[in-house]
Structures are given as structure tokens and as C-alpha cells.
Design an enzyme around this catalytic site. Structure first.
Site, PDB file in Angstrom:
ATOM      1  N   ARG A  41       0.940  -1.276  -0.028  1.00 28.21           N
ATOM      2  CA  ARG A  41       0.124   0.051  -0.067  1.00 28.21           C
ATOM      3  C   ARG A  41       0.769   1.240   0.030  1.00 28.21           C
ATOM      4  O   ARG A  41       1.054   1.814  -1.141  1.00 28.21           O
ATOM      5  CB  ARG A  41      -0.804  -0.074   1.295  1.00 28.21           C
ATOM      6  N   ASP A  42       1.425   1.595   1.000  1.00 27.57           N
ATOM      7  CA  ASP A  42       2.478   2.361   1.157  1.00 27.57           C
ATOM      8  C   ASP A  42       3.436   2.675   0.230  1.00 27.57           C
ATOM      9  O   ASP A  42       3.924   3.649  -0.326  1.00 27.57           O
ATOM     10  CB  ASP A  42       2.721   2.901   2.766  1.00 27.57           C
ATOM     11  N   HIS A 233       6.694   4.260  12.234  1.00 26.91           N
ATOM     12  CA  HIS A 233       6.451   4.096  10.715  1.00 26.91           C
ATOM     13  C   HIS A 233       7.549   5.005  10.537  1.00 26.91           C
ATOM     14  O   HIS A 233       7.477   6.070  10.241  1.00 26.91           O
ATOM     15  CB  HIS A 233       4.970   4.463  10.468  1.00 26.91           C
ATOM     16  N   HIS A 235      10.673   6.736   8.007  1.00 28.19           N
ATOM     17  CA  HIS A 235      10.953   7.076   6.812  1.00 28.19           C
ATOM     18  C   HIS A 235      12.390   6.924   6.808  1.00 28.19           C
ATOM     19  O   HIS A 235      13.062   7.512   7.643  1.00 28.19           O
ATOM     20  CB  HIS A 235      10.378   8.197   6.083  1.00 28.19           C
ATOM     21  N   CYS A 266       9.757   9.297  -1.836  1.00 29.00           N
ATOM     22  CA  CYS A 266       9.306  10.391  -0.763  1.00 29.00           C
ATOM     23  C   CYS A 266       8.694  11.604  -1.571  1.00 29.00           C
ATOM     24  O   CYS A 266       9.275  12.123  -2.349  1.00 29.00           O
ATOM     25  CB  CYS A 266      10.608  11.072   0.113  1.00 29.00           C
ATOM     26  N   ASN A 275      10.286   4.809   2.689  1.00 27.03           N
ATOM     27  CA  ASN A 275       9.943   3.804   3.831  1.00 27.03           C
ATOM     28  C   ASN A 275      11.304   3.101   4.081  1.00 27.03           C
ATOM     29  O   ASN A 275      12.026   2.762   3.065  1.00 27.03           O
ATOM     30  CB  ASN A 275       8.802   2.780   3.340  1.00 27.03           C
TER      31      ASN A 275
END
Lengths: 328, 338
Positions: A41-42, A233, A235, A266, A275
Site C-alpha cells: 500500500r504505502d 513508521h 522513513h 518520498c 519507507n
């Protein structure tokens, strides 16, 4: 003076004792960590290349074999905003649901929620923000208005016995506002938790966080939300992700989001990475003796698959080193 | 816990106590974060790009480019820049121009320029070329020592003894390295006690500082902490440095735990120069930019101007026709061009 032996205590004893106490605190890690895979997803959401539905399904099916307990499958967001996720229903219906894996899907509004339920969703996620400007630019409403939406989604989800995961974006900094106050992050996280989210994931959206700012933020949040209901979460845009994950573990956090092969750029630093990669996180957790239930080789294999499909190289250093030494 | 009185069990149950006394939870959280955020006020960043970095780059770098790189780095505030290695050009062709480089660079007043001297021949050549600081490379693994410098650890110490003794007479400080401080590409895991033994010997022979190298980059914060816990009992913490490789992406996390253990000297390489000879195509040294970014974020003083380091990294990457290994440089330069 050593009161027991009645002689002057050796200063080296105190150094030794201090070293032991200090290293105990910094090596006090959770026994087990839940790794939440957000690649499909992300990760894919932030990839330029459009990914065929079949490839997404195959990726998720491969990830389902790795031992990862949670795989965020897709997002029921309007295809006008996120074309990459237009096939959300197909993907959710097409994947093979492994028995011990959860497949949350993003549901930004009631329309998305209903579509998700129709497609068979058994877990959903809502995306909050600690920054007003980011909230406005991202979902076109204020933080307060977003909470009205979430309230409705969470209430409907509760009735349908569907657990809800919450996210707080801009938990360290906002691409527009800069530094975000830890107290604000704590307030938003607390509201999500009290509304009914079983878990709240704190996102360093721009990747600018360093262990110091991470610890400051977590110090605030853990006073408002139980630590075992929190996730990080991180990055890796500035290479800080693993160090940030480490300090989060030291603060008692035991849920970490990551993305296979470090998928997902990003949007705020063109061409930069996003990520943190699942491979690198699992490698570190393995090295720390922390249980994850994840088979690293299988994750590397899934990462290799999706990178070939996307015609891009992996962002995972572990995958890079492993695959390179296999071919040398 | 069947026979333990209820009251004690209750006290031992942290959650119950925290519920009854919310102040306790806040206090515990504050204590915990204080313990893990106990960092040195200042950290010395040792730049190894021109030596360790370039030594592991495939592309041969012209002498003029090396000199320009070092001169740019000399403007960044980095206090130590490892300039070159007086090793036989037969073994390391990249370092064949060691004397030229050392003589060609502009020596900034507050910067030290150590050079590697693997033997007496290299030491004499280094002194002739004007070296004011040298470094010796030890190993915690017998096999690595044999394969790398063709002698046993014991024999290597005989060489170091001679170099350090000569250096002392010439008032030249010596830095020591311990390679394979976590694992060896041949032997695998290396016992922390062995690392401590080698580090202690180097220190007692006269090295003012000993840098502990995770040569293969397989270290994680756990193995890093175990190793450091052992070494700091034998060598004063303020005489230790960590040299982390980022081959498996663990470097910054390893540096972080080292800082938490009181280490205040960190080796790094501009743009993350330097591959890994043991995992073909994989990365090696941690990048100076990413390290400084983290130290800045932690409020730790380094004296280093990050923009200038990024600039130097950009220069050498263009010269080498390669992309940077630094995420910070990547993000910074990308957002500048978007």
C-alpha cells in the site's frame, strides 16, 4: 569505602557497575516485535510505475508466505487521487488470505469504508495528522474535521466487528510546517486510541527525525497511549530510520512498520527514498535476538520479485548485500 | 510465581502499579528516556573517505582529484582526515601516489592527517613525505590477519611495536585499528574478549586511540553492545572509536548504541565511499553526511559543516562517475533540483 570489606572500593568497580547498568538500559528490548508490512500500500502508492493488479496480488501472496503477521493490502481511496490504488477491490478479492495474517486496508472516508467491506475487508486503517497544513493538503480538511470522519468510520467498523488501526502522519515534522510539537502528536494519538483504534502508528512522514526527536516525541506519546498500542513508521529519506527504530524499541515500542525492498519514494524530496526496508529492519531485529516470526530469505525473495516487476533496484542494503554475494 | 505474596506480585506487576500511580509511569518513562538519551556532548568525526573509501573504489582516482577532495574536506570542519596509505602499490594500486598526495594537500591548521603505515618501510616513507600522524591496522581474527597482511596476529604486533616505538621517538602519534571487531568474513563471529585483548594491546603499546571496525558490516546493535561492553573494561572509553560499515544498513543504529555506551569518536566516509570487498557490489563505509546529520539531530557538537561535506561528496562522486551512498546527500541534492 567498601562497607562489607572495610577497605577503599576500587574505582574500576564503579565504572564496571555503571557500564553494566547503562548497557542494561540501552539493551532492554522487547522479546518480540510485530512487523507490519506496508509495501503493497504505502510502498506502491509512492512508486511512479503503475503496477498491474496481477503483480500486486502476486507480491502480497509472496509476502503472505514470509511469516509477516500484518500486510497492508491496498487503499480504498478515490482513483482520481491515487491512480495506483484504483484496483483496490480486485486486489483484496484476488489475494490468497493466509490464516495467520491480517490484511488491513486504508479507508479515508465512509465511501471507502463501505467499498472495503463489500470487497471483504476484515480490518481497516484511518490516517490522521499532527499537522493542520498537512491534513489540509493531504485530505482537504482540518484535523478536527478529519476526526469527525474517523468517528463515523470507527463507529461503523465497531458495529461490523472490524478492528481499526490509526496512523498519525507528521509525528516528527511536517513538510510544510517544519517541526511538530510532541504534545500535538500525543493529543492526536490519544484521540485515535480513545475513539477505538486498537493501535496507533506514529509516522515520520518526511524522514527528518533523528533518535533525539524520536525519543522526545515518544516520551510524550507513551504517557497518553499504552506503549503496547503504539507503532513506529519511520522513513529512511535521511538514512535515520533504523537508528530511529532502535531508540523506539529501547522506549518499549514493539510494533514496527516497514516496506519490502524499501518500496515507496518520498513525495517531498523528489527522487529520494521513503519507507525503511523490511529486510533491513528484520535483519536488525534478528541480530538483537528479537522474535518476529519472519523468514528473512523469503522477504528478500519477494523484494527481488517486485523490484524486477518495477524495473528498479532495491532500497534494502541487506537485499543488496545478500543478492550480490550470491552472484559473486 | 505461586508462592510469592500477593503484595509483592502486585508490586512486580508494572502495569497495575502504573494504573494506580500515574506519576510512576511518567517517572519511569522519563528515567528510561534519560538513560537511552545520555549522549556525549561532542563527537569527533574521523573522515576516512580519501583512504579507506578510495582504497575500496574500483575506479582509479587521479592524484589531483584526491588532493582536491582532501582540500575540500579540510574546509568542512572535520578534525581528522585520513589522507592516504603508505602501502605497497603492488597490493593497493589506488594508494600508489601516497607521497604525492601527502605533499600536495594544503594542511589546514586545525586538522590532523593520519596515514596508514603497515610496516617500517611505509613508516619511513610516510615520515619522509611529511607525515605527522600514522595508523596501524590490527585484527581480532587470525585468518583475516593472515589473508590481509600475510602474518599472524602475534607477528603483526611485532611490526606494530617497531612502528610505534619509532613513531614515539619522532613524536608522531599513532592510531590503532582493530578489524573484524564483530565478525570475520572467513571465521564468522569474533569473540568480544578477543577484540578487547587486541584493542588493549594496541593501546598499551602506545596507540592514543583504537578504532573498532565492523569490517563486514554484519554487526547489529546487540553484537555491537556486547563487543563494546567487553572492550571498555580494558581500554578507556575516551580512547575508543567505532568504524561501522553499512553493508547491511546497520551502521547508524550501531553508531547510536556506541554513543549510548559513551563512545565519542566515529569514523565515516564522505558519500559513503568504499565498497565492501567481501560482498561484491555491496556498500561499505557509513557516510559522513548521514552520521553528521544524526549527530546534529541529537544536539551533539561536531564542528562539521554538513553542507560543505555534501558538496565535497558531490565532487568526488562526479569524479568517480558514481552516485552517492549518502541518503542525506541524495535527499538534499534531489530537493534542491526539484
Amino acid at each position: 569505602m567498601d562497607p562489607v570489606q572495610g577497605r577503599a572500593a576500587d574505582p574500576r568497580t564503579f565504572v564496571h557497575l555503571f557500564t553494566c547498568i547503562q548497557s542494561a538500559a540501552i539493551c532492554d528490548f522487547p522479546k518480540a516485535v510485530k512487523v507490519v508490512e506496508v509495501g503493497p500500500r504505502d510502498g506502491l502508492q509512492n512508486e511512479k510505475e503503475m503496477v498491474p493488479t496481477g503483480v500486486k496480488i502476486q507480491l502480497i501472496d509472496m509476502l503472505s508466505e514470509t511469516g509477516l503477521p500484518v500486510i497492508e493490502a491496498t487503499s480504498f481511496v478515490s482513483s482520481k487521487w491515487v491512480p495506483q490504488m484504483a484496483d483496490h477491490a480486485e486486489v483484496l478479492k484476488g489475494i490468497s488470505l493466509a490464516p495467520h495474517v491480517r490484511y488491513p486496508v486504508l479507508t479515508p472516508n465512509m465511501q471507502g469504508f463501505h467499498a472495503a467491506v463489500d470487497a471483504g475487508a476484515t480490518e481497516v486503517a484511518v490516517f490522521g495528522s499532527a499537522s493542520e497544513t498537512f491534513c489540509k493538503n493531504n485530505i482537504n480538511c482540518s484535523i478536527e474535521e478529519s476526526f469527525q470522519r474517523f468517528k463515523e468510520i470507527i463507529s461503523s467498523a465497531k458495529q461490523a466487528h472490524i478492528p481499526v488501526r490509526g496512523y498519525v502522519s507528521c509525528a516528527v515534522a511536517c513538510p510544510y510546517e517544519g517541526h511538530v510539537e510532541p504534545a500535538k502528536v500525543a493529543e492526536v494519538a490519544k484521540r485515535l486510541y480513545e475513539l477505538g483504534c486498537y493501535e496507533v502508528s506514529l509516522c515520520d512522514t518526511t524522514g527528518v527525525g533523528t533518535p533525539g526527536s524520536m525519543a522526545s516525541m515518544l516520551k510524550c506519546v507513551v504517557k497518553e497511549v499504552p506503549t503496547n498500542a503504539l507503532a513506529v513508521h519511520c522513513h529512511d529519506t535521511y538514512g535515520q530510520a533504523l537508528a530511529n527504530v532502535l531508540i523506539a524499541l529501547q522506549m518499549g515500542i514493539s510494533v514496527v512498520d516497514s516496506s519490502v525492498a524499501g518500496l515507496g519514494g518520498c513525495p517531498f524530496a523528489k527522487g529520494a527514498t521513503g519507507n525503511v526496508s523490511t529486510e533491513d529492519v528484520v535483519y536488525m531485529l534478528n541480530g538483537l535476538g528479537i522474535e518476529t516470526g519472519v523468514n528473512l530469505s523469503k522477504v528478500i525473495h519477494a523484494g527481488e520479485f517486485i523490484c524486477k516487476a518495477l524495473n528498479r533496484s532495491t532500497n534494502s542494503k541487506v537485499a543488496q548485500a545478500t543478492l550480490k554475494s550470491e552472484t559473486s
